[in-house]
Design a protein around this motif. Structure first.
Motif, PDB file in Angstrom:
ATOM      1  N   ILE A 106      40.435  44.328  27.436  1.00  0.00           N
ATOM      2  CA  ILE A 106      40.748  42.897  27.353  1.00  0.00           C
ATOM      3  C   ILE A 106      40.626  42.303  28.754  1.00  0.00           C
ATOM      4  O   ILE A 106      41.165  42.846  29.720  1.00  0.00           O
ATOM      5  CB  ILE A 106      42.162  42.685  26.777  1.00  0.00           C
ATOM      6  CG1 ILE A 106      42.194  43.201  25.326  1.00  0.00           C
ATOM      7  CG2 ILE A 106      42.570  41.218  26.860  1.00  0.00           C
ATOM      8  CD1 ILE A 106      43.579  43.268  24.744  1.00  0.00           C
ATOM      9  N   ARG A 141      42.166  47.238  33.343  1.00  0.00           N
ATOM     10  CA  ARG A 141      41.888  47.071  31.915  1.00  0.00           C
ATOM     11  C   ARG A 141      41.904  48.419  31.205  1.00  0.00           C
ATOM     12  O   ARG A 141      41.466  49.420  31.746  1.00  0.00           O
ATOM     13  CB  ARG A 141      40.528  46.404  31.711  1.00  0.00           C
ATOM     14  CG  ARG A 141      40.483  45.002  32.270  1.00  0.00           C
ATOM     15  CD  ARG A 141      39.112  44.385  32.116  1.00  0.00           C
ATOM     16  NE  ARG A 141      39.013  43.219  32.993  1.00  0.00           N
ATOM     17  CZ  ARG A 141      37.893  42.649  33.356  1.00  0.00           C
ATOM     18  NH1 ARG A 141      36.731  43.113  32.925  1.00  0.00           N
ATOM     19  NH2 ARG A 141      37.911  41.604  34.160  1.00  0.00           N
ATOM     20  N   TYR A 154      41.060  38.747  29.572  1.00  0.00           N
ATOM     21  CA  TYR A 154      41.997  37.654  29.853  1.00  0.00           C
ATOM     22  C   TYR A 154      43.288  37.861  29.074  1.00  0.00           C
ATOM     23  O   TYR A 154      43.288  38.387  27.976  1.00  0.00           O
ATOM     24  CB  TYR A 154      41.401  36.306  29.402  1.00  0.00           C
ATOM     25  CG  TYR A 154      40.302  35.786  30.263  1.00  0.00           C
ATOM     26  CD1 TYR A 154      40.563  35.210  31.501  1.00  0.00           C
ATOM     27  CD2 TYR A 154      38.971  35.833  29.834  1.00  0.00           C
ATOM     28  CE1 TYR A 154      39.549  34.706  32.288  1.00  0.00           C
ATOM     29  CE2 TYR A 154      37.944  35.331  30.634  1.00  0.00           C
ATOM     30  CZ  TYR A 154      38.251  34.772  31.845  1.00  0.00           C
ATOM     31  OH  TYR A 154      37.247  34.271  32.631  1.00  0.00           O
ATOM     32  N   LYS A 155      44.374  37.400  29.681  1.00  0.00           N
ATOM     33  CA  LYS A 155      45.615  37.322  28.923  1.00  0.00           C
ATOM     34  C   LYS A 155      46.144  35.905  29.079  1.00  0.00           C
ATOM     35  O   LYS A 155      45.988  35.264  30.123  1.00  0.00           O
ATOM     36  CB  LYS A 155      46.625  38.372  29.353  1.00  0.00           C
ATOM     37  CG  LYS A 155      47.160  38.243  30.754  1.00  0.00           C
ATOM     38  CD  LYS A 155      48.150  39.353  31.038  1.00  0.00           C
ATOM     39  CE  LYS A 155      48.579  39.316  32.493  1.00  0.00           C
ATOM     40  NZ  LYS A 155      49.524  40.372  32.820  1.00  0.00           N
ATOM     41  N   PHE A 187      45.402  31.023  31.406  1.00  0.00           N
ATOM     42  CA  PHE A 187      44.713  32.298  31.235  1.00  0.00           C
ATOM     43  C   PHE A 187      44.556  32.977  32.580  1.00  0.00           C
ATOM     44  O   PHE A 187      44.176  32.352  33.564  1.00  0.00           O
ATOM     45  CB  PHE A 187      43.342  32.086  30.583  1.00  0.00           C
ATOM     46  CG  PHE A 187      43.462  31.605  29.172  1.00  0.00           C
ATOM     47  CD1 PHE A 187      43.592  32.512  28.130  1.00  0.00           C
ATOM     48  CD2 PHE A 187      43.470  30.249  28.888  1.00  0.00           C
ATOM     49  CE1 PHE A 187      43.734  32.073  26.830  1.00  0.00           C
ATOM     50  CE2 PHE A 187      43.601  29.794  27.584  1.00  0.00           C
ATOM     51  CZ  PHE A 187      43.734  30.708  26.545  1.00  0.00           C
ATOM     52  N   ILE A 220      42.452  39.826  33.908  1.00  0.00           N
ATOM     53  CA  ILE A 220      42.969  41.147  34.249  1.00  0.00           C
ATOM     54  C   ILE A 220      41.916  41.840  35.115  1.00  0.00           C
ATOM     55  O   ILE A 220      40.749  41.919  34.712  1.00  0.00           O
ATOM     56  CB  ILE A 220      43.251  41.970  32.974  1.00  0.00           C
ATOM     57  CG1 ILE A 220      44.275  41.243  32.094  1.00  0.00           C
ATOM     58  CG2 ILE A 220      43.713  43.384  33.329  1.00  0.00           C
ATOM     59  CD1 ILE A 220      44.406  41.814  30.693  1.00  0.00           C
TER      60      ILE A 220
END
Length: 178
Positions: free
Chosen positions: A171, A165, A173-174, A157, A160
Motif C-alpha cells: 500500500i 511498505r 498511501y494511507k 493522504f 508510505i
C-alpha cells in the motif's frame, strides 16, 4: 542455437496494447469525479484541461505534467504497431543475442526494444517500469482528485516510504485525519 524468448514480439506487442488500454481506462476516472470525458489515452488533452480548469500549480496538473513523458512513450510504441508508416516506426524488438564486449569476450544481450532512431532498452526492465508507472498514476489520480474536490477536508493522504511498505500488500498511501 542461442536460447530465445518464445513469442517475444507477440508478447511485447500485447503488453503495449494492454498498457495503452489500461491508460485509456484510467482516464475514465474524470467522468464520475469531474463530469469530464476524454476519448482514448490522450493524456496531453487531460493535462491541458487540468491546467485550464485548476491551474498549473494544482497537484493534479503537476502530476499529469510529470507523467507526460512516459505516457507519451507508451502511446508512441503502441501506435507504431498499429500504424507502421509512422516516422517513429518500426518498433524494433530484439531477442537474446550475443555481442563482443570491450575485453573481446562474448556477452549476452538481453531482449530489448526501441523506436526508430532511439536507443534500445531492455524489455523486461521497461515493462516493470511501465507497470509501476501505471499503478502509481492510478493511485496519484485518485489522491489528487480527492484533494482537488475536497480542499478543506480533514482527510489527508500520506505516502508510505517504499522501505516501510508490506511487500505482500504494498500500500502506497494511507489516509489520516488531520
Amino acid at each position: 542455437g542461442l536460447p530465445q524468448v518464445e513469442s517475444l514480439k507477440n508478447k511485447s506487442e500485447r503488453f503495449l496494447y494492454s498498457a495503452k488500454n489500461t491508460l485509456r481506462d484510467i482516464a475514465l476516472i474524470f467522468n464520475p469525479l469531474f463530469d469530464k470525458s476524454f476519448k482514448g489515452a490522450k493524456y496531453n488533452i487531460v493535462r491541458d484541461w487540468a491546467i485550464k480548469e485548476f491551474g498549473s500549480e494544482a497537484p493534479i496538473s503537476k502530476m499529469l505534467m510529470e507523467d507526460e513523458k512516459w505516457i507519451e512513450q507508451v502511446g508512441k510504441m503502441r501506435n507504431v504497431i498499429e500504424h507502421p508508416g509512422d516516422e517513429l516506426a518500426p518498433l524494433t524488438i530484439s531477442n537474446v543475442d550475443v555481442c563482443i564486449n570491450n575485453n573481446g569476450q562474448n556477452d549476452f544481450l538481453v531482449p530489448s526494444w526501441h523506436l526508430n532512431k532511439m536507443k534500445p532498452v531492455p524489455i523486461c526492465e521497461d515493462m516493470i517500469s511501465i507497470t509501476e508507472n501505471i499503478l502509481e498514476l492510478a493511485e496519484d489520480l485518485l489522491v489528487c482528485s480527492y484533494t482537488q474536490l475536497h480542499p478543506d477536508s480533514i482527510v489527508r493522504f500520506v505516502e508510505i516510504p517504499k522501505g516501510e511498505r508490506n511487500s505482500k500488500c504494498p500500500i502506497r498511501y494511507k489516509a489520516i485525519i488531520d
